[in-house]
Every structure is written in C-alpha cells, then in structure tokens.
Design a protein around this motif. Structure first.
Motif, PDB file in Angstrom:
ATOM      1  N   VAL A   1     -13.888  -0.924   3.225  1.00 52.81           N
ATOM      2  CA  VAL A   1     -13.240  -2.139   3.734  1.00 52.81           C
ATOM      3  C   VAL A   1     -11.765  -2.148   3.360  1.00 52.81           C
ATOM      4  O   VAL A   1     -10.906  -2.429   4.199  1.00 52.81           O
ATOM      5  N   ASN A   2     -11.465  -1.832   2.108  1.00 51.38           N
ATOM      6  CA  ASN A   2     -10.087  -1.886   1.636  1.00 51.38           C
ATOM      7  C   ASN A   2      -9.174  -0.943   2.409  1.00 51.38           C
ATOM      8  O   ASN A   2      -8.071  -1.305   2.790  1.00 51.38           O
ATOM      9  N   ASN A   3      -9.629   0.278   2.618  1.00 52.42           N
ATOM     10  CA  ASN A   3      -8.789   1.296   3.252  1.00 52.42           C
ATOM     11  C   ASN A   3      -8.992   1.394   4.755  1.00 52.42           C
ATOM     12  O   ASN A   3      -8.496   2.314   5.391  1.00 52.42           O
ATOM     13  N   ARG A   4      -9.749   0.456   5.283  1.00 51.87           N
ATOM     14  CA  ARG A   4      -9.965   0.348   6.736  1.00 51.87           C
ATOM     15  C   ARG A   4     -10.492   1.647   7.342  1.00 51.87           C
ATOM     16  O   ARG A   4      -9.984   2.145   8.341  1.00 51.87           O
ATOM     17  N   TRP A   5     -11.525   2.181   6.695  1.00 51.90           N
ATOM     18  CA  TRP A   5     -12.156   3.384   7.244  1.00 51.90           C
ATOM     19  C   TRP A   5     -12.874   3.045   8.532  1.00 51.90           C
ATOM     20  O   TRP A   5     -13.336   1.920   8.738  1.00 51.90           O
ATOM     21  N   SER A   6     -13.042   4.051   9.358  1.00 49.16           N
ATOM     22  CA  SER A   6     -13.861   3.886  10.564  1.00 49.16           C
ATOM     23  C   SER A   6     -15.325   3.775  10.138  1.00 49.16           C
ATOM     24  O   SER A   6     -15.692   4.138   9.017  1.00 49.16           O
ATOM     25  N   ALA A   7     -16.142   3.302  11.064  1.00 41.45           N
ATOM     26  CA  ALA A   7     -17.578   3.202  10.780  1.00 41.45           C
ATOM     27  C   ALA A   7     -18.146   4.595  10.477  1.00 41.45           C
ATOM     28  O   ALA A   7     -18.959   4.749   9.565  1.00 41.45           O
TER      29      ALA A   7
ATOM     30  N   GLU B   1      -4.516  -7.159  -0.744  1.00 43.13           N
ATOM     31  CA  GLU B   1      -4.700  -8.581  -0.985  1.00 43.13           C
ATOM     32  C   GLU B   1      -4.513  -9.396   0.290  1.00 43.13           C
ATOM     33  O   GLU B   1      -4.557 -10.619   0.260  1.00 43.13           O
ATOM     34  N   ASP B   2      -4.318  -8.711   1.416  1.00 43.91           N
ATOM     35  CA  ASP B   2      -4.102  -9.416   2.678  1.00 43.91           C
ATOM     36  C   ASP B   2      -5.394  -9.657   3.464  1.00 43.91           C
ATOM     37  O   ASP B   2      -5.379 -10.300   4.497  1.00 43.91           O
ATOM     38  N   ASN B   3      -6.489  -9.171   2.960  1.00 45.39           N
ATOM     39  CA  ASN B   3      -7.780  -9.326   3.630  1.00 45.39           C
ATOM     40  C   ASN B   3      -8.514 -10.505   3.009  1.00 45.39           C
ATOM     41  O   ASN B   3      -8.747 -10.518   1.802  1.00 45.39           O
ATOM     42  N   PRO B   4      -8.905 -11.511   3.819  1.00 42.56           N
ATOM     43  CA  PRO B   4      -9.566 -12.680   3.234  1.00 42.56           C
ATOM     44  C   PRO B   4     -10.889 -12.357   2.539  1.00 42.56           C
ATOM     45  O   PRO B   4     -11.301 -13.071   1.635  1.00 42.56           O
ATOM     46  N   VAL B   5     -11.537 -11.292   2.949  1.00 44.67           N
ATOM     47  CA  VAL B   5     -12.796 -10.901   2.302  1.00 44.67           C
ATOM     48  C   VAL B   5     -12.511 -10.241   0.955  1.00 44.67           C
ATOM     49  O   VAL B   5     -13.175 -10.511  -0.042  1.00 44.67           O
ATOM     50  N   LEU B   6     -11.507  -9.363   0.926  1.00 49.42           N
ATOM     51  CA  LEU B   6     -11.209  -8.623  -0.299  1.00 49.42           C
ATOM     52  C   LEU B   6     -10.280  -9.343  -1.264  1.00 49.42           C
ATOM     53  O   LEU B   6     -10.274  -9.035  -2.442  1.00 49.42           O
TER      54      LEU B   6
ATOM     55  N   ARG C   1      -7.636  -9.765  -6.416  1.00 45.51           N
ATOM     56  CA  ARG C   1      -6.725 -10.579  -7.231  1.00 45.51           C
ATOM     57  C   ARG C   1      -7.076 -10.527  -8.716  1.00 45.51           C
ATOM     58  O   ARG C   1      -6.199 -10.646  -9.556  1.00 45.51           O
ATOM     59  N   ASN C   2      -8.350 -10.383  -9.027  1.00 49.04           N
ATOM     60  CA  ASN C   2      -8.771 -10.380 -10.418  1.00 49.04           C
ATOM     61  C   ASN C   2      -9.719  -9.209 -10.657  1.00 49.04           C
ATOM     62  O   ASN C   2     -10.930  -9.377 -10.706  1.00 49.04           O
ATOM     63  N   PRO C   3      -9.155  -8.022 -10.821  1.00 53.63           N
ATOM     64  CA  PRO C   3     -10.004  -6.826 -10.926  1.00 53.63           C
ATOM     65  C   PRO C   3     -10.945  -6.822 -12.129  1.00 53.63           C
ATOM     66  O   PRO C   3     -12.056  -6.317 -12.037  1.00 53.63           O
ATOM     67  N   LYS C   4     -10.538  -7.397 -13.236  1.00 53.28           N
ATOM     68  CA  LYS C   4     -11.416  -7.393 -14.410  1.00 53.28           C
ATOM     69  C   LYS C   4     -12.655  -8.257 -14.169  1.00 53.28           C
ATOM     70  O   LYS C   4     -13.776  -7.853 -14.473  1.00 53.28           O
ATOM     71  N   ALA C   5     -12.440  -9.442 -13.606  1.00 56.26           N
ATOM     72  CA  ALA C   5     -13.583 -10.320 -13.304  1.00 56.26           C
ATOM     73  C   ALA C   5     -14.471  -9.680 -12.247  1.00 56.26           C
ATOM     74  O   ALA C   5     -15.700  -9.714 -12.343  1.00 56.26           O
TER      75      ALA C   5
END
Length: 139
Positions: free
Chosen positions: A60-66, A101-106, A111-115
């Motif tokens: 999801v983060n790197n916008r891979w193809s299916a 951080e521009d993806n509403p899902v991610l 924003r808080n990698p430790k949590a």
C-alpha cells in the motif's frame, strides 16, 4: 526505519526460518529428533505472519501493482523466495522512499511508528497464539 530496510530484514528472517524448519523436518523424518520442528515451526510461523503483514503495508505504501503485491505474498509460501523477491523490488525501485503520510489509510500508521509497531506486533502475536492453539498446518 524505512520500508526498504524493514522489508529486507523481514524477508531475510522469513528465509532463515524456512531453512531452520526444513532442517528440523529432515531431522524429524529421519528419526533423529523432533525438537527442530518444535522450535523452528513456531519461529517460522511468526516470521511468515510478520512478512505477510509487512508486505501488505509496503504494498500500500509504495503503491505496488496487484500483481507485485500478490507475488510478494506468494513468495512467502515457497521456501527462500522472499529473498529474491525483496532483492528484485530493491533493484527495480519498488522499495524506494519513506513511509507516506499522504494516504488516509496509512497516515495514522506512519505518523506514529512506535505505536504502530506495538499494535501490529500485538495483533501478530494474538493471531499466532490462536493458530498455535488450533495446531500446526499439518498437525
């Protein structure tokens, strides 16, 4: 930790635990000892679940193809395939960049990698524990 670094660590760990599990199975089925499978089986199960989780996040983060994402998931099923898959992603630039951080899902995740790490580790451990209660894939 960038996606590229995390993905390499998890892909390598998944492959190493495959090797330990295969060695354990060889020892078990040659009537030497079952302790290898007893130890390596759960380790590999945990590494597998972690790899699948990290693959989904990086997909999801790197916008891979299916096709790439599904290939990444499939690479965890075939022994040692996570390493060449990860190396290919690295060489082709599919692991470049930081957590978005521009993806509403991610965004809540990045924003808080430790949590996020704590929550995901907790979820993986709960799923792992439930699977251990159910029994191994062939047991």
């Amino acid at each position: 930790m960038k996606p590229q670094t995390l993905y390499r660590i998890v892909a390598d760990a998944e492959a190493v635990t495959w090797a330990l599990l295969i060695l354990g199975m060889i020892l078990k089925y040659t009537d030497v000892t079952e302790v290898g499978v007893t130890i390596a089986g759960p380790l590999h199960g945990l590494a597998f679940l972690t790899f699948v989780t990290v693959t989904a996040l990086v997909w999801v983060n790197n916008r891979w193809s299916a096709a790439r994402g599904l290939t990444g998931l499939a690479s965890s099923v075939i022994p040692f395939c996570t390493i060449p898959f990860e190396r290919n992603c690295y060489r082709t630039g599919h692991l470049d960049g930081s957590w978005r951080e521009d993806n509403p899902v991610l965004a809540p995740v990045t924003r808080n990698p430790k949590a996020t790490t704590g929550v995901l580790a907790g979820v993986i451990i709960v799923v792992f524990a439930v699977l251990m209660l159910i029994g191994g894939p062939f047991g």
